[in-house]
Design an enzyme around this catalytic site. Structure first.
Site, PDB file in Angstrom:
ATOM      1  N   GLY A  15     -28.024 -14.343   3.723  1.00 27.35           N
ATOM      2  CA  GLY A  15     -26.827 -14.748   2.972  1.00 27.35           C
ATOM      3  C   GLY A  15     -26.981 -14.828   1.465  1.00 27.35           C
ATOM      4  O   GLY A  15     -26.324 -15.643   0.820  1.00 27.35           O
ATOM      5  N   ASN A  17     -25.927 -12.576  -0.647  1.00 27.66           N
ATOM      6  CA  ASN A  17     -24.614 -12.185  -1.201  1.00 27.66           C
ATOM      7  C   ASN A  17     -23.589 -13.288  -0.993  1.00 27.66           C
ATOM      8  O   ASN A  17     -22.747 -13.523  -1.864  1.00 27.66           O
ATOM      9  CB  ASN A  17     -24.130 -10.877  -0.571  1.00 27.66           C
ATOM     10  N   ARG A  68     -17.076  -5.727  22.357  1.00 28.61           N
ATOM     11  CA  ARG A  68     -16.900  -5.942  20.915  1.00 28.61           C
ATOM     12  C   ARG A  68     -15.551  -6.563  20.601  1.00 28.61           C
ATOM     13  O   ARG A  68     -15.432  -7.429  19.744  1.00 28.61           O
ATOM     14  CB  ARG A  68     -16.999  -4.602  20.171  1.00 28.61           C
ATOM     15  N   MET A  93     -24.039  -7.523  10.303  1.00 27.75           N
ATOM     16  CA  MET A  93     -24.681  -6.333  10.841  1.00 27.75           C
ATOM     17  C   MET A  93     -24.131  -5.896  12.206  1.00 27.75           C
ATOM     18  O   MET A  93     -24.848  -5.313  13.010  1.00 27.75           O
ATOM     19  CB  MET A  93     -26.204  -6.540  10.903  1.00 27.75           C
ATOM     20  N   VAL A  95     -21.170  -3.502  14.066  1.00 28.76           N
ATOM     21  CA  VAL A  95     -20.142  -2.484  13.852  1.00 28.76           C
ATOM     22  C   VAL A  95     -18.806  -3.052  14.325  1.00 28.76           C
ATOM     23  O   VAL A  95     -18.732  -3.669  15.387  1.00 28.76           O
ATOM     24  CB  VAL A  95     -20.507  -1.203  14.644  1.00 28.76           C
ATOM     25  N   HIS A 112     -22.422  -2.538   0.480  1.00 29.91           N
ATOM     26  CA  HIS A 112     -23.407  -1.638   1.088  1.00 29.91           C
ATOM     27  C   HIS A 112     -24.459  -1.302   0.034  1.00 29.91           C
ATOM     28  O   HIS A 112     -24.105  -1.001  -1.118  1.00 29.91           O
ATOM     29  CB  HIS A 112     -22.720  -0.373   1.601  1.00 29.91           C
TER      30      HIS A 112
HETATM   31  C1  GAR Z   1     -27.562  -6.656   1.582  1.00 32.72           C
HETATM   32  O1  GAR Z   1     -28.460  -5.833   0.901  1.00 32.72           O
HETATM   33  C2  GAR Z   1     -26.320  -5.878   1.982  1.00 32.72           C
HETATM   34  O2  GAR Z   1     -25.942  -4.918   1.042  1.00 32.72           O
HETATM   35  C3  GAR Z   1     -26.782  -5.221   3.261  1.00 32.72           C
HETATM   36  O3  GAR Z   1     -27.529  -6.208   3.921  1.00 32.72           O
HETATM   37  C4  GAR Z   1     -28.112  -7.075   2.945  1.00 32.72           C
HETATM   38  C5  GAR Z   1     -27.724  -8.495   3.290  1.00 32.72           C
HETATM   39  O4  GAR Z   1     -28.402  -9.398   2.474  1.00 32.72           O
HETATM   40  N1  GAR Z   1     -25.682  -4.775   4.047  1.00 32.72           N
HETATM   41  C6  GAR Z   1     -25.707  -3.684   4.795  1.00 32.72           C
HETATM   42  O5  GAR Z   1     -26.680  -2.965   4.903  1.00 32.72           O
HETATM   43  C7  GAR Z   1     -24.418  -3.412   5.538  1.00 32.72           C
HETATM   44  N2  GAR Z   1     -24.360  -2.023   5.908  1.00 32.72           N
HETATM   45  P1  GAR Z   1     -27.895 -10.876   2.302  1.00 32.72           P
HETATM   46  O6  GAR Z   1     -27.762 -11.464   3.712  1.00 32.72           O
HETATM   47  O7  GAR Z   1     -28.991 -11.543   1.533  1.00 32.72           O
HETATM   48  O8  GAR Z   1     -26.599 -10.833   1.582  1.00 32.72           O
END
Ligand code: GAR
Length: 220
Positions: A15, A17, A68, A93, A95, A112
């Site tokens: 988390g 982001n 899903r 993560m 789909v 992404h």
């Molecule tokens: C981030 O780098 C995000 O861009 C990526 O997962 C990570 C999550 O990190 N997302 C993907 O690859 C989605 N296709 P976080 O949990 O520290 O935010």
């Protein structure tokens, strides 16, 4: 602020982001309020981040549902109960089916870790290094049924350096993810984005004018 947009955030992990969005929403004048954080994985650190910020959390585990769509219906029920107007995927993560995507059409954002439309899917940094491209980055986009596609709202670019490993590059990109996601969400909340013919038209924003060259070469 009276007209802050009510935002739900979906996570699956650490988390970071989400933390960037939490930090932004704590700023006076930020146009979004995070009303709920939902994780499909129990006990992830992102849930602790939300709790520390006083944001309501929920765990909706995909393992508790036969398919899903029923999993997504449970997420939707929670988001609707919270009055969410927008949803941010932040390292979520799973789909998503057309059912979920269409129910949030134009109101569902994802980040992404690549310069889309390059390097959709997983292992983006490893693939960028293998391909020998000179820049990498991240993209915030509206979600459409096709994975890692959809109208692009904002991107950040970082150089790939000669001795980069996927981990070094991931860290450099992640730092920019934390800048670009709050920015993109603000643009959407402020009504500065309009989806037209599958792309985002921006209004009332400054754009970058200078070119970047990597490596920095001098002909002299
Ligand atoms: C981030 O780098 C995000 O861009 C990526 O997962 C990570 C999550 O990190 N997302 C993907 O690859 C989605 N296709 P976080 O949990 O520290 O935010």
């Amino acid at each position: 602020m009276a007209d802050r947009k009510r935002v739900g955030v979906l996570i699956s992990g650490r988390g970071s982001n989400l933390q960037a969005l939490i930090d932004a929403h704590a700023q006076p004048g930020y146009p979004a309020e995070i009303v709920r954080v939902i994780s499909n994985v129990p006990d992830v650190f992102g849930l602790e981040r939300a709790k520390a910020a006083g944001i309501p959390t929920a765990v909706v585990s995909h393992k508790d549902f036969p398919d899903r769509e029923s999993f997504e219906r449970a997420i939707n029920a929670q988001l609707e109960a919270d009055g969410a107007e927008l949803v941010c995927l932040a390292g979520f993560m799973r789909v998503l089916t057309d059912y979920f995507v269409s129910s949030w059409n134009g109101r569902l954002l994802n980040i992404h870790p690549s310069l889309l439309p390059l390097f959709k899917g997983l292992h983006t940094h490893e693939r960028a290094i293998q391909e020998g491209v000179r820049f990498a980055g991240c993209t915030v986009h509206f979600v459409v049924p096709e994975m890692d596609s959809g109208p692009i709202i904002a991107q950040a670019v970082v150089p790939i350096l000669p001795d980069d490993t996927p981990d070094l590059l991931a860290a450099r990109v992640l730092e920019q993810e934390h800048v670009v996601y709050p920015l993109a969400l603000a643009l959407v909340c402020e009504g500065k984005t309009r989806i037209e013919h599958g792309t985002v038209r921006l209004s009332g924003v400054k754009t970058v004018m200078q070119a970047l060259v990597n490596p920095q070469a001098s002909l002299a």
